[in-house]
Design a protein around this motif. Structure first.
Motif, mmCIF file in Angstrom:
data_model
loop_
_atom_site.group_PDB
_atom_site.id
_atom_site.type_symbol
_atom_site.label_atom_id
_atom_site.label_comp_id
_atom_site.label_asym_id
_atom_site.label_seq_id
_atom_site.Cartn_x
_atom_site.Cartn_y
_atom_site.Cartn_z
ATOM 1 N N SER A 58 54.097 -13.898 -7.031
ATOM 2 C CA SER A 58 53.849 -15.340 -7.088
ATOM 3 C C SER A 58 54.383 -16.020 -5.845
ATOM 4 O O SER A 58 55.297 -15.517 -5.182
ATOM 5 C CB SER A 58 54.534 -15.946 -8.316
ATOM 6 O OG SER A 58 54.032 -15.390 -9.492
ATOM 7 N N THR A 59 53.842 -17.192 -5.549
ATOM 8 C CA THR A 59 54.293 -17.933 -4.365
ATOM 9 C C THR A 59 55.731 -18.413 -4.509
ATOM 10 O O THR A 59 56.394 -18.651 -3.500
ATOM 11 C CB THR A 59 53.378 -19.138 -4.090
ATOM 12 O OG1 THR A 59 53.367 -19.980 -5.249
ATOM 13 C CG2 THR A 59 51.971 -18.698 -3.751
ATOM 14 N N ASP A 60 56.222 -18.548 -5.743
ATOM 15 C CA ASP A 60 57.603 -19.001 -5.936
ATOM 16 C C ASP A 60 58.580 -17.842 -6.148
ATOM 17 O O ASP A 60 59.725 -18.047 -6.526
ATOM 18 C CB ASP A 60 57.698 -20.005 -7.088
ATOM 19 C CG ASP A 60 57.269 -19.431 -8.421
ATOM 20 O OD1 ASP A 60 56.572 -18.403 -8.439
ATOM 21 O OD2 ASP A 60 57.651 -20.011 -9.451
ATOM 22 N N ASP A 61 58.146 -16.616 -5.880
ATOM 23 C CA ASP A 61 59.023 -15.453 -5.971
ATOM 24 C C ASP A 61 59.898 -15.336 -4.734
ATOM 25 O O ASP A 61 59.433 -15.525 -3.614
ATOM 26 C CB ASP A 61 58.210 -14.158 -6.078
ATOM 27 C CG ASP A 61 57.746 -13.854 -7.477
ATOM 28 O OD1 ASP A 61 58.387 -14.319 -8.436
ATOM 29 O OD2 ASP A 61 56.741 -13.130 -7.612
ATOM 30 N N LYS A 62 61.138 -15.012 -4.960
ATOM 31 C CA LYS A 62 62.046 -14.608 -3.892
ATOM 32 C C LYS A 62 62.299 -13.119 -4.113
ATOM 33 O O LYS A 62 62.462 -12.666 -5.240
ATOM 34 C CB LYS A 62 63.363 -15.380 -3.936
ATOM 35 C CG LYS A 62 63.173 -16.875 -3.760
ATOM 36 C CD LYS A 62 62.524 -17.188 -2.442
ATOM 37 C CE LYS A 62 62.223 -18.655 -2.300
ATOM 38 N NZ LYS A 62 61.343 -18.964 -1.216
ATOM 39 N N VAL A 63 62.290 -12.367 -3.042
ATOM 40 C CA VAL A 63 62.444 -10.919 -3.180
ATOM 41 C C VAL A 63 63.764 -10.479 -2.551
ATOM 42 O O VAL A 63 64.149 -10.948 -1.486
ATOM 43 C CB VAL A 63 61.249 -10.151 -2.560
ATOM 44 C CG1 VAL A 63 61.138 -10.397 -1.074
ATOM 45 C CG2 VAL A 63 61.329 -8.666 -2.864
ATOM 46 N N PHE A 64 64.442 -9.591 -3.264
ATOM 47 C CA PHE A 64 65.666 -8.967 -2.785
ATOM 48 C C PHE A 64 65.342 -7.494 -2.584
ATOM 49 O O PHE A 64 64.909 -6.825 -3.523
ATOM 50 C CB PHE A 64 66.797 -9.124 -3.806
ATOM 51 C CG PHE A 64 67.206 -10.543 -4.043
ATOM 52 C CD1 PHE A 64 68.251 -11.106 -3.328
ATOM 53 C CD2 PHE A 64 66.529 -11.337 -4.962
ATOM 54 C CE1 PHE A 64 68.618 -12.425 -3.544
ATOM 55 C CE2 PHE A 64 66.887 -12.651 -5.178
ATOM 56 C CZ PHE A 64 67.939 -13.197 -4.465
ATOM 57 N N HIS A 65 65.537 -6.992 -1.370
ATOM 58 C CA HIS A 65 65.308 -5.586 -1.055
ATOM 59 C C HIS A 65 66.637 -4.860 -1.255
ATOM 60 O O HIS A 65 67.574 -5.082 -0.491
ATOM 61 C CB HIS A 65 64.820 -5.414 0.379
ATOM 62 C CG HIS A 65 63.597 -6.220 0.692
ATOM 63 N ND1 HIS A 65 62.354 -5.914 0.173
ATOM 64 C CD2 HIS A 65 63.428 -7.325 1.436
ATOM 65 C CE1 HIS A 65 61.469 -6.792 0.613
ATOM 66 N NE2 HIS A 65 62.099 -7.658 1.374
ATOM 67 N N ILE A 66 66.704 -4.038 -2.290
ATOM 68 C CA ILE A 66 67.958 -3.373 -2.636
ATOM 69 C C ILE A 66 67.724 -1.860 -2.650
ATOM 70 O O ILE A 66 67.109 -1.332 -3.582
ATOM 71 C CB ILE A 66 68.479 -3.854 -4.005
ATOM 72 C CG1 ILE A 66 68.637 -5.385 -4.021
ATOM 73 C CG2 ILE A 66 69.800 -3.165 -4.348
ATOM 74 C CD1 ILE A 66 68.928 -5.965 -5.387
#
Length: 117
Positions: A58-66
């Protein structure tokens, strides 16, 4: 005089056990792009955690690369999960995600819901 833009930092972490579990599940779900940590209104304390496999971003997603895992959080939920550590534990024959949220001010007795002040 100009104002400096302040961008708050949000921290979300996963233990190596949680990362290993999610990676294993993602290997079985080639259509999934990662896992979402969602917050829903529920229970006697106010909110509960939900995890969902993400197929559409979604456009309001924030992603954390872990550690090779993409963890998605809706922007509106960031204040509720800031500083959280996600673990994957086995208790007897049950395995489940465990959420350690330093901002939770109360939890219900059954552990289903939490409050953040």
């Amino acid at each position: 005089m100009t104002a400096k833009v302040y961008t708050p930092t949000v921290a979300v972490t996963m233990t190596p056990t949680a990362v290993k579990h999610v990676r294993k599940q993602l290997d079985k779900k080639p259509e999934a792009k990662g896992i979402r940590l969602a917050i829903k209104k529920s229970g006697c304390s106010g909110f509960k955690y939900e995890t969902q496999w993400v197929e559409e971003i979604s456009t309001d997603d924030k992603v954390f690369h872990i550690d090779g895992v993409d963890l998605f959080v809706k922007e509106e939920h960031l204040p509720l999960v800031n500083g959280i550590e996600i673990d994957f534990v086995t208790e007897g024959v049950n395995s489940l995600f465990q959420f350690r949220n330093p901002n939770a001010t109360a939890e219900c007795g059954c552990g289903e819901s939490f409050t953040v002040a």
